[in-house]
Design a protein around this motif. Structure first.
Motif, PDB file in Angstrom:
ATOM      1  N   ALA A   1      37.926   9.893  50.752  1.00  0.00           N
ATOM      2  CA  ALA A   1      38.711  11.043  50.255  1.00  0.00           C
ATOM      3  C   ALA A   1      37.815  12.331  50.111  1.00  0.00           C
ATOM      4  CB  ALA A   1      39.605  10.676  49.082  1.00  0.00           C
ATOM      5  N   LEU A   2      36.675  12.071  49.416  1.00  0.00           N
ATOM      6  CA  LEU A   2      35.796  13.382  49.293  1.00  0.00           C
ATOM      7  C   LEU A   2      35.428  14.099  50.623  1.00  0.00           C
ATOM      8  CD1 LEU A   2      33.352  12.001  46.430  1.00  0.00           C
ATOM      9  CD2 LEU A   2      35.236  13.695  46.230  1.00  0.00           C
ATOM     10  N   CYS A   3      35.153  13.366  51.577  1.00  0.00           N
ATOM     11  CA  CYS A   3      34.874  13.910  52.887  1.00  0.00           C
ATOM     12  C   CYS A   3      36.089  14.525  53.401  1.00  0.00           C
ATOM     13  CB  CYS A   3      34.268  12.711  53.839  1.00  0.00           C
ATOM     14  SG  CYS A   3      32.599  12.325  53.531  1.00  0.00           S
ATOM     15  N   GLU A   4      37.111  13.918  53.463  1.00  0.00           N
ATOM     16  CA  GLU A   4      38.611  14.423  53.923  1.00  0.00           C
ATOM     17  C   GLU A   4      38.769  15.814  53.110  1.00  0.00           C
ATOM     18  OE1 GLU A   4      41.450  11.536  53.793  1.00  0.00           O
ATOM     19  OE2 GLU A   4      40.550  10.313  55.405  1.00  0.00           O
ATOM     20  N   ARG A   5      38.596  15.831  51.752  1.00  0.00           N
ATOM     21  CA  ARG A   5      38.941  16.986  51.264  1.00  0.00           C
ATOM     22  C   ARG A   5      38.015  18.231  51.449  1.00  0.00           C
ATOM     23  NH1 ARG A   5      39.277  15.983  44.810  1.00  0.00           N
ATOM     24  NH2 ARG A   5      37.011  16.084  44.919  1.00  0.00           N
ATOM     25  N   ALA A   6      36.549  17.832  51.610  1.00  0.00           N
ATOM     26  CA  ALA A   6      35.605  18.996  52.097  1.00  0.00           C
ATOM     27  C   ALA A   6      35.665  19.317  53.802  1.00  0.00           C
ATOM     28  CB  ALA A   6      34.119  18.470  51.796  1.00  0.00           C
ATOM     29  N   ASN A   7      36.574  18.516  54.235  1.00  0.00           N
ATOM     30  CA  ASN A   7      36.738  18.721  55.909  1.00  0.00           C
ATOM     31  C   ASN A   7      35.190  18.429  56.416  1.00  0.00           C
ATOM     32  OD1 ASN A   7      37.791  19.429  57.977  1.00  0.00           O
ATOM     33  ND2 ASN A   7      37.590  21.487  57.921  1.00  0.00           N
ATOM     34  N   VAL A   8      34.697  17.433  56.225  1.00  0.00           N
ATOM     35  CA  VAL A   8      33.243  17.191  56.888  1.00  0.00           C
ATOM     36  C   VAL A   8      33.437  15.633  57.459  1.00  0.00           C
ATOM     37  CG1 VAL A   8      31.991  18.536  55.335  1.00  0.00           C
ATOM     38  CG2 VAL A   8      32.527  16.112  54.567  1.00  0.00           C
ATOM     39  N   GLN A   9      32.502  15.416  58.283  1.00  0.00           N
ATOM     40  CA  GLN A   9      32.828  14.076  58.895  1.00  0.00           C
ATOM     41  C   GLN A   9      32.092  12.945  58.181  1.00  0.00           C
ATOM     42  OE1 GLN A   9      30.788  13.793  62.645  1.00  0.00           O
ATOM     43  NE2 GLN A   9      31.510  11.748  63.163  1.00  0.00           N
ATOM     44  N   TRP A  10      32.641  11.977  57.848  1.00  0.00           N
ATOM     45  CA  TRP A  10      32.006  10.832  56.875  1.00  0.00           C
ATOM     46  C   TRP A  10      31.253   9.955  57.944  1.00  0.00           C
ATOM     47  CZ3 TRP A  10      34.882   5.925  55.464  1.00  0.00           C
ATOM     48  CH2 TRP A  10      34.206   5.201  54.316  1.00  0.00           C
ATOM     49  N   LEU A  11      30.175   9.810  57.925  1.00  0.00           N
ATOM     50  CA  LEU A  11      29.355   8.937  58.704  1.00  0.00           C
ATOM     51  C   LEU A  11      29.277   7.395  58.291  1.00  0.00           C
ATOM     52  CD1 LEU A  11      26.260  11.596  59.140  1.00  0.00           C
ATOM     53  CD2 LEU A  11      28.223  11.148  60.733  1.00  0.00           C
ATOM     54  N   ASP A  12      29.169   6.875  59.303  1.00  0.00           N
ATOM     55  CA  ASP A  12      29.083   5.128  59.103  1.00  0.00           C
ATOM     56  C   ASP A  12      30.021   4.347  58.500  1.00  0.00           C
ATOM     57  OD1 ASP A  12      26.361   5.387  60.257  1.00  0.00           O
ATOM     58  OD2 ASP A  12      25.473   5.865  58.253  1.00  0.00           O
ATOM     59  N   GLN A  13      31.309   5.307  58.025  1.00  0.00           N
ATOM     60  CA  GLN A  13      32.475   4.669  57.397  1.00  0.00           C
ATOM     61  C   GLN A  13      32.185   3.815  56.295  1.00  0.00           C
ATOM     62  OE1 GLN A  13      34.957   6.611  59.153  1.00  0.00           O
ATOM     63  NE2 GLN A  13      33.139   7.129  59.964  1.00  0.00           N
ATOM     64  N   SER A  14      30.916   4.084  55.567  1.00  0.00           N
ATOM     65  CA  SER A  14      30.727   3.098  54.590  1.00  0.00           C
ATOM     66  C   SER A  14      29.916   3.599  53.559  1.00  0.00           C
ATOM     67  CB  SER A  14      29.957   1.747  55.162  1.00  0.00           C
ATOM     68  OG  SER A  14      28.710   2.270  55.756  1.00  0.00           O
ATOM     69  N   VAL A  15      29.662   3.000  52.287  1.00  0.00           N
ATOM     70  CA  VAL A  15      28.796   3.247  51.312  1.00  0.00           C
ATOM     71  C   VAL A  15      27.871   2.291  51.089  1.00  0.00           C
ATOM     72  CG1 VAL A  15      30.544   4.540  50.004  1.00  0.00           C
ATOM     73  CG2 VAL A  15      30.149   2.094  49.512  1.00  0.00           C
ATOM     74  N   HIS A  16      26.798   2.717  50.385  1.00  0.00           N
ATOM     75  CA  HIS A  16      25.744   1.892  50.330  1.00  0.00           C
ATOM     76  C   HIS A  16      25.147   1.547  48.954  1.00  0.00           C
ATOM     77  CE1 HIS A  16      25.326   1.502  54.900  1.00  0.00           C
ATOM     78  NE2 HIS A  16      25.437   2.512  54.613  1.00  0.00           N
ATOM     79  N   GLN A  17      24.975   0.664  48.272  1.00  0.00           N
ATOM     80  CA  GLN A  17      24.761   0.339  46.783  1.00  0.00           C
ATOM     81  C   GLN A  17      23.282   0.866  46.997  1.00  0.00           C
ATOM     82  OE1 GLN A  17      26.239  -2.694  44.364  1.00  0.00           O
ATOM     83  NE2 GLN A  17      24.376  -2.798  43.369  1.00  0.00           N
ATOM     84  N   VAL A  18      22.653   1.678  45.937  1.00  0.00           N
ATOM     85  CA  VAL A  18      21.435   2.168  45.984  1.00  0.00           C
ATOM     86  C   VAL A  18      20.817   1.703  44.453  1.00  0.00           C
ATOM     87  CG1 VAL A  18      21.397   3.848  47.777  1.00  0.00           C
ATOM     88  CG2 VAL A  18      22.073   4.413  45.414  1.00  0.00           C
ATOM     89  N   SER A  19      21.899   1.543  43.350  1.00  0.00           N
ATOM     90  CA  SER A  19      21.352   1.058  42.122  1.00  0.00           C
ATOM     91  C   SER A  19      22.328   0.273  41.417  1.00  0.00           C
ATOM     92  CB  SER A  19      21.116   2.561  41.484  1.00  0.00           C
ATOM     93  OG  SER A  19      20.930   2.300  39.880  1.00  0.00           O
ATOM     94  N   LEU A  20      21.652  -0.729  40.799  1.00  0.00           N
ATOM     95  CA  LEU A  20      22.555  -1.305  39.968  1.00  0.00           C
ATOM     96  C   LEU A  20      22.073  -1.783  38.186  1.00  0.00           C
ATOM     97  CD1 LEU A  20      25.058  -3.627  39.546  1.00  0.00           C
ATOM     98  CD2 LEU A  20      23.371  -5.345  40.510  1.00  0.00           C
TER      99      LEU A  20
END
Length: 105
Positions: free
Chosen positions: A37-56
């Protein structure tokens, strides 16, 4: 008997990892939807269609309860030659912070 105790121990030992995995999947799906949604709102291409957890980590939520704090990274692009990253932070299942993609003009 021994079979009943074995079953109880399997539940005691096996249930927490299953619950953690389930909550991790749900949080990842929530972050994925927000990243898209953030990428669509900013009119940018969302790469890899995923998120990656970097911290827990474990933090207290607004009610003072302990909750998992998960930080996810996602990447986006304005075109074929650039690549940027941004983050989404969830506390439990609530989005508590994110960096917006830089808008494409």
């Amino acid at each position: 008997g021994p079979c009943k105790m074995t079953a109880i121990w399997l539940i005691v030992i096996g249930l927490p990892p299953v619950l953690f995995w389930t909550s991790s999947r749900a949080a990842s799906e929530k972050a994925t939807g927000l990243g898209r949604a953030l990428c669509e709102r900013a009119n940018v291409q969302w790469l890899d269609q995923s998120v990656h957890q970097v911290s827990l980590s474990i933090k207290r939520d607004e009610r003072g309860r302990l909750a998992w704090r998960r930080v996810y990274r996602y990447e986006y692009s304005h075109g074929a030659e650039d690549r940027y990253s941004a983050t989404i932070t969830l506390l439990g299942m609530k989005a508590v912070g994110w960096t917006e993609p830089l808008r494409r003009d």
